[in-house]
Every structure is written in C-alpha cells, then in structure tokens.
Design an enzyme around this catalytic site. Structure first.
Site, mmCIF file in Angstrom:
data_model
loop_
_atom_site.group_PDB
_atom_site.id
_atom_site.type_symbol
_atom_site.label_atom_id
_atom_site.label_comp_id
_atom_site.label_asym_id
_atom_site.label_seq_id
_atom_site.Cartn_x
_atom_site.Cartn_y
_atom_site.Cartn_z
ATOM 1 N N GLU A 117 -42.289 -0.469 44.869
ATOM 2 C CA GLU A 117 -42.665 -1.423 43.823
ATOM 3 C C GLU A 117 -43.652 -2.478 44.327
ATOM 4 O O GLU A 117 -44.363 -3.089 43.528
ATOM 5 C CB GLU A 117 -41.411 -2.064 43.225
ATOM 6 C CG GLU A 117 -40.546 -1.049 42.495
ATOM 7 C CD GLU A 117 -39.836 -1.615 41.286
ATOM 8 O OE1 GLU A 117 -39.756 -2.846 41.161
ATOM 9 O OE2 GLU A 117 -39.364 -0.809 40.461
ATOM 10 N N CYS A 128 -33.282 9.228 43.535
ATOM 11 C CA CYS A 128 -33.808 7.986 42.977
ATOM 12 C C CYS A 128 -35.209 8.287 42.499
ATOM 13 O O CYS A 128 -35.992 8.946 43.210
ATOM 14 C CB CYS A 128 -33.835 6.863 44.023
ATOM 15 S SG CYS A 128 -34.637 5.347 43.423
ATOM 16 N N ASP A 146 -35.097 3.499 31.983
ATOM 17 C CA ASP A 146 -34.909 3.249 33.413
ATOM 18 C C ASP A 146 -34.790 1.749 33.625
ATOM 19 O O ASP A 146 -35.255 0.959 32.802
ATOM 20 C CB ASP A 146 -36.084 3.806 34.217
ATOM 21 C CG ASP A 146 -35.844 3.702 35.724
ATOM 22 O OD1 ASP A 146 -34.964 4.421 36.233
ATOM 23 O OD2 ASP A 146 -36.515 2.890 36.389
ATOM 24 N N SER A 147 -34.194 1.375 34.735
ATOM 25 C CA SER A 147 -34.074 -0.046 35.048
ATOM 26 C C SER A 147 -35.440 -0.667 35.326
ATOM 27 O O SER A 147 -35.583 -1.887 35.291
ATOM 28 C CB SER A 147 -33.159 -0.246 36.259
ATOM 29 O OG SER A 147 -33.658 0.470 37.378
ATOM 30 N N CYS A 198 -32.506 7.219 35.251
ATOM 31 C CA CYS A 198 -32.136 6.245 36.277
ATOM 32 C C CYS A 198 -30.830 6.729 36.879
ATOM 33 O O CYS A 198 -29.836 6.888 36.160
ATOM 34 C CB CYS A 198 -31.966 4.866 35.646
ATOM 35 S SG CYS A 198 -31.305 3.596 36.753
ATOM 36 N N HIS A 214 -37.787 6.547 42.230
ATOM 37 C CA HIS A 214 -38.893 5.943 42.977
ATOM 38 C C HIS A 214 -39.329 6.821 44.156
ATOM 39 O O HIS A 214 -40.477 6.763 44.585
ATOM 40 C CB HIS A 214 -38.479 4.581 43.549
ATOM 41 C CG HIS A 214 -38.460 3.461 42.565
ATOM 42 N ND1 HIS A 214 -37.543 3.385 41.547
ATOM 43 C CD2 HIS A 214 -39.247 2.353 42.460
ATOM 44 C CE1 HIS A 214 -37.769 2.272 40.852
ATOM 45 N NE2 HIS A 214 -38.786 1.638 41.377
#
Length: 276
Positions: A161, A195, A13-14, A76, A197
């Site tokens: 984040e 996504c 993942d990024s 991702c 997240h």
C-alpha cells in the site's frame, strides 16, 4: 419472498487488495455490472478482533445491498475468515430475499488439495486470517489427509500500500516470512497467497522460493468459482444485470483510492465516496 430488482454484483474488500480478485472476475465475466467497495477508512482489517471485523463487514454488505447488489463477494480473506459465517447464518436468513454473500476461502480450499502432490501446503496471510485457522479447518473438510502450515506476514500489506513492494527493502520481509514458512516442513510443494495484496509481491516471492514449489494467487480461483456458482444458480444469475458497468466506492479519500487502485487493477478508476 420479496420481489427483487436485478442489480450489479458487489465486490467488497477492506481496502485495495480485493481489486486483484476483481481484476480476475471481470476478466472471466466481463458482461456483468459490478460495484466495488473498499472500506479504506477502517483498513487494515487483519489486526482487528472477530467482533470488529464482523461489524465492519456487515455494515459494508448492507451498503452494497442498498446499492441493489444481490450477490456480494467478500474479496477479503480476513472478512471471509472472521465475518462470513455469521453473515450467512445470522443475518441473511432475516432478509426474505435471494441475496447471497460469498467468500474467498471456501472456493480456494475446495481446490487446494488437488494442487499439491506431496500433500503439504503452506499458507501466507495476515495475522487475522492465520489466527482464525480458517484455512486449516476448511482444507481439512475437503482434504483431511493434507497438512497445512501457516505464516503471518504483517509487513507485506503496508509494503504494497505504500508502493514499496518493488523496493530492495521488501526482499528482506519476503525472504524472512518465506523462510519461516518453509522451515516448518521440507515437504511443502504448494504455497497459497491468502491475502489479495500479495500477488503484487509475486516477483519477489518467486525469487525467494525454490523452483519446484507452486505459488498460488486466489483471483483466478475465485473468478472461476463465481462463474460456476452463477451457472448452478440461474435464479440468482437472473438477478444480476449485464451491461458491463463498473462502479467504485471508498469510505476514505477518493483521490487516494483512485491513485492506489491503479496499482492493483492495472487501469484508472474514478471512485465515489460512500458514507457508512
């Protein structure tokens, strides 16, 4: 064909988000060894060009190959949307091996049409994923009758984040983008969190979404798809070691990664630094 040594399954993942997918993969397939790589030094990928995302993703895939991974999951959405096709069609054929790179978009769209009764689904994702039109294109391949509506949510990843996903301020951005999506059609009955997240915002997303609408995270879908893939490809399954090992790598600060990874994975990690 080169003689290959068995090794762990790679998950890329990024940054941190792919850990929500990784969490479901290890829940479904705990017996395998895994290596997780987060390219935190260059995250986020969602705002970057196709060429840049392809370049960065390929570098990370090659790093995981060097760590003896024979199967790599791009956990991702942006990398899957902007880099996977090129890697599969241009780069893997050059390698005389059984190494494979899989994404999250195809397994999700293969099921998306079965999850909606109205035939109208909504996609919430990064700007990169939405602008790629990947979910629209792939869903049409499997379910041409399904209508797909999209909304980019550029503030959602920073909220997560920066540990603001539980804050009152997050409600404003969650409600705003959900309203934007649902205003496109009253028929939307299924919303995909495109996504990795976004599952951390699930409580707020659910609170601002009408009760009849299903909210679908990707982790369980991707984990189930990987299990099926390994069953259908025993020659690749044989190249995956099964000792229950977990290793974590980051291209940025190890301390930062260890601190934030716990939010996504729900357990402590001890990452190593990887220089690309």
């Amino acid at each position: 064909m080169e003689l290959q040594q068995a090794g762990p399954i790679g998950v890329f993942d990024s940054g941190y988000g792919g850990l929500t997918v990784f969490k479901e993969i290890i829940k479904k397939l705990p017996q395998y060894d895994y290596v997780y790589l987060g390219d935190n030094a260059r995250a986020p990928y969602g705002v970057r060009s196709f060429d840049t995302v392809y370049e960065y993703t390929l570098q990370c895939v090659e790093a995981l190959f060097r760590l003896n991974c024979n199967i790599i999951v791009l956990a991702c959405n942006t990398a899957s949307a902007k880099a996977l096709r090129n890697i599969q069609q241009k780069d893997l054929p050059k390698r005389k091996s059984l190494q494979r790179v899989l994404g999250v978009i195809r397994p999700t769209t293969e099921l998306l049409g079965e999850l909606t009764r109205s035939g109208e689904v909504g996609i919430l994702g990064t700007q990169g994923t939405v602008s790629s039109q990947s979910y629209v294109i792939e869903t049409q391949k499997f379910f041409p009758e399904v209508k797909v509506y999209q909304e980019a949510c550029p503030m959602w990843v920073p909220l997560v984040e920066n540990r603001e996903h539980d804050s009152p301020g997050a409600d404003y951005f969650v409600k705003r983008h959900l309203n934007n999506l649902l205003s496109q059609s009253q028929g939307i009955d299924t919303v995909l969190l495109a996504c990795t997240h976004y599952p951390l915002l699930m409580e707020k997303i659910r609170a601002h979404t009408p009760g009849h609408i299903k909210i679908i995270p990707q982790g369980e879908i991707v984990a189930g798809s990987l299990e099926d893939y390994l069953k259908r490809h025993p020659e690749l399954d044989a190249l995956c070691t099964k000792g229950g090992g977990r290793e974590f790598y980051t291209t940025e600060s190890v301390d930062d990664f260890n601190s934030k990874a716990n939010i996504f994975l729900g357990q402590p990690v001890n990452a190593k630094y990887l220089h690309l």
